[in-house]
Design an enzyme around this catalytic site. Structure first.
Site, short mmCIF file in Angstrom:
data_model
loop_
_atom_site.label_atom_id
_atom_site.label_comp_id
_atom_site.label_asym_id
_atom_site.label_seq_id
_atom_site.Cartn_x
_atom_site.Cartn_y
_atom_site.Cartn_z
N CYS A 113 0.69 -1.14 0.02
CA CYS A 113 0.16 0.01 -0.14
C CYS A 113 0.69 1.18 0.01
CB CYS A 113 -1.00 0.04 1.03
SG CYS A 113 -2.14 -1.31 1.12
N HIS A 252 -3.30 7.30 1.66
CA HIS A 252 -3.82 6.04 1.52
C HIS A 252 -5.21 5.77 1.95
CE1 HIS A 252 -3.96 1.90 0.76
NE2 HIS A 252 -3.86 1.58 1.98
N ASN A 282 -10.23 0.41 -0.71
CA ASN A 282 -8.56 0.39 -0.68
C ASN A 282 -8.12 -0.36 -2.08
OD1 ASN A 282 -5.86 -0.11 -0.07
ND2 ASN A 282 -6.48 -1.02 2.06
#
Ligand code: UT7
Length: 325
Positions: A113, A252, A282
């Protein structure tokens, strides 16, 4: 020396949108639980023929258009992904070939990520040292292909997509002026001791399978808020500014509650935080460049703004970059 300058951004999402209700019809979950615990309302899921490389290529083309450049102007391609098209070669080389600008540097970065933050830092370093003049930095993922669709604790959280930026080598005459556009400060971290909290249970050298994502969400959440607040403070200190000076935070997009808690810890008002987790879920390494592109295109992020990018993910890895756009 001021760092590499942002010339353009672009993004790409799969056509197919999957709502929470659609998931609730298949597994034991509900729209109410997902929205309340994560802020996610829908995600885009790649269809037949859509891969990390095709999404990355579309995002890259959009970023080139935005920058007023063509593929021939690019000599570095860095693609952050944890879901490459193949174990090798790097998906970046597929993107390079699809764009038709073969011959320069092209490779993938695997930091999950926070991969886009690692990729930006790598591109900035290569550009500063004269290894190239313009870089495409891409975050692209098809996490839908590594999810266990029977595991409600993970499969509702992720989506597919890609975001890209074009970076140019710093202007030598830009000097030390903090008002000049460019990357101003970056910090990256990793803590391999946290492997088991977020990982994929397969791989070429272990199981010879692709594997599925496994996460102990509650523990990841706890680490995320602490690590992100710490790294943001480090970057603020490096740049010699305070949280009040930041125009926008592009975080993020893992969970709306993580975004809120991190902003609160730093005293940054929620209105300055770009949120796309409701629409995109996500998207791992794609989430920061996707959110950056959304906020530039809708006019919130304007030339001259001071923008903080930040991310944390599997490894653990985490980092933050301060950028004047
Ligand atoms: O991108 C990389 C970084 N990743 C992250 O930052 C993710 C960080 N973690 C999170 O975002 C949150 O921890 C989650 C969204 C994953 C989970 O939220 P939570 O508030 O921490 O919930 P929990 O894991 O403590 O689970 C609470 C309850 C459990 O039931 P019991 O044990 O209390 O009876 C779960 O089984 O919610 C249950 N649950 C669900 N219920 C309905 C877990 N997933 C679901 C679901 N639908 N999809």
């Amino acid at each position: 020396m001021t760092g590499s300058r942002l010339l353009g951004t672009g993004s790409a999402l799969p056509e197919r949108v999957v709502t929470n209700d659609e998931l609730a019809a298949r597994i034991d979950t509900s729209d109410e639980w997902i929205v309340e615990r994560t802020g996610i309302r829908q995600r885009h899921i790649a269809g037949v023929g859509e891969t990390t490389a095709t999404l990355a290529t579309s995002a890259a083309r959009a970023a080139l258009d935005d920058a007023g450049l063509t593929p021939a102007d690019i000599d570095i391609i860095i693609l952050a992904t944890a879901t490459p098209d193949n174990t090798f070669p790097a998906t970046a080389t597929k993107v390079q070939n699809a764009l038709g600008c073969n011959g320069g540097i092209a490779f993938d970065v695997a930091a999950v990520c926070s991969g886009f933050l690692y990729a930006i830092a790598t591109a900035d370093s290569l550009l500063k040292t004269g290894m190239g003049s313009r870089a495409l930095v891409i975050g692209a993922e098809t996490f839908s292909r590594i999810l266990d669709w029977e595991d409600r604790t993970t499969c509702v959280l992720f989506g597919d997509g890609a975001g890209a930026v074009v970076l140019a080598a710093p202007e030598p005459e830009a000097g030390e002026d903090g008002d000049a556009p460019g990357v101003l400060a970056t910090r990256l971290h990793a803590d391999g001791a946290q492997h088991d909290l977020l990982y994929v249970d397969g791989g070429p050298s272990t199981t010879q399978t692709v594997g599925h994502l496994r996460m102990r969400g509650r523990e990841v959440f706890r680490h995320a808020v602490v690590n992100l607040a710490d790294v943001l403070n480090e970057v603020l200190e490096d740049a010699g500014i305070s949280a009040d000076d930041i125009d926008w935070v592009v975080p993020h997009q893992a969970n709306a509650r993580i975004l809120d808690a991190t902003a609160r810890k730093l005293g940054i008002p929620a209105e300055k935080v770009i949120v796309t987790v409701d629409r995109h879920a996500n998207t791992s390494a794609a989430s920061v460049p996707l959110a950056l592109d959304v906020a530039r295109r809708d006019g919130r992020i304007k030339p001259g703004d001071l923008v903080m990018l930040e991310a944390m993910g599997g490894g653990f890895t985490w980092g933050a970059t301060l950028l004047r756009v």
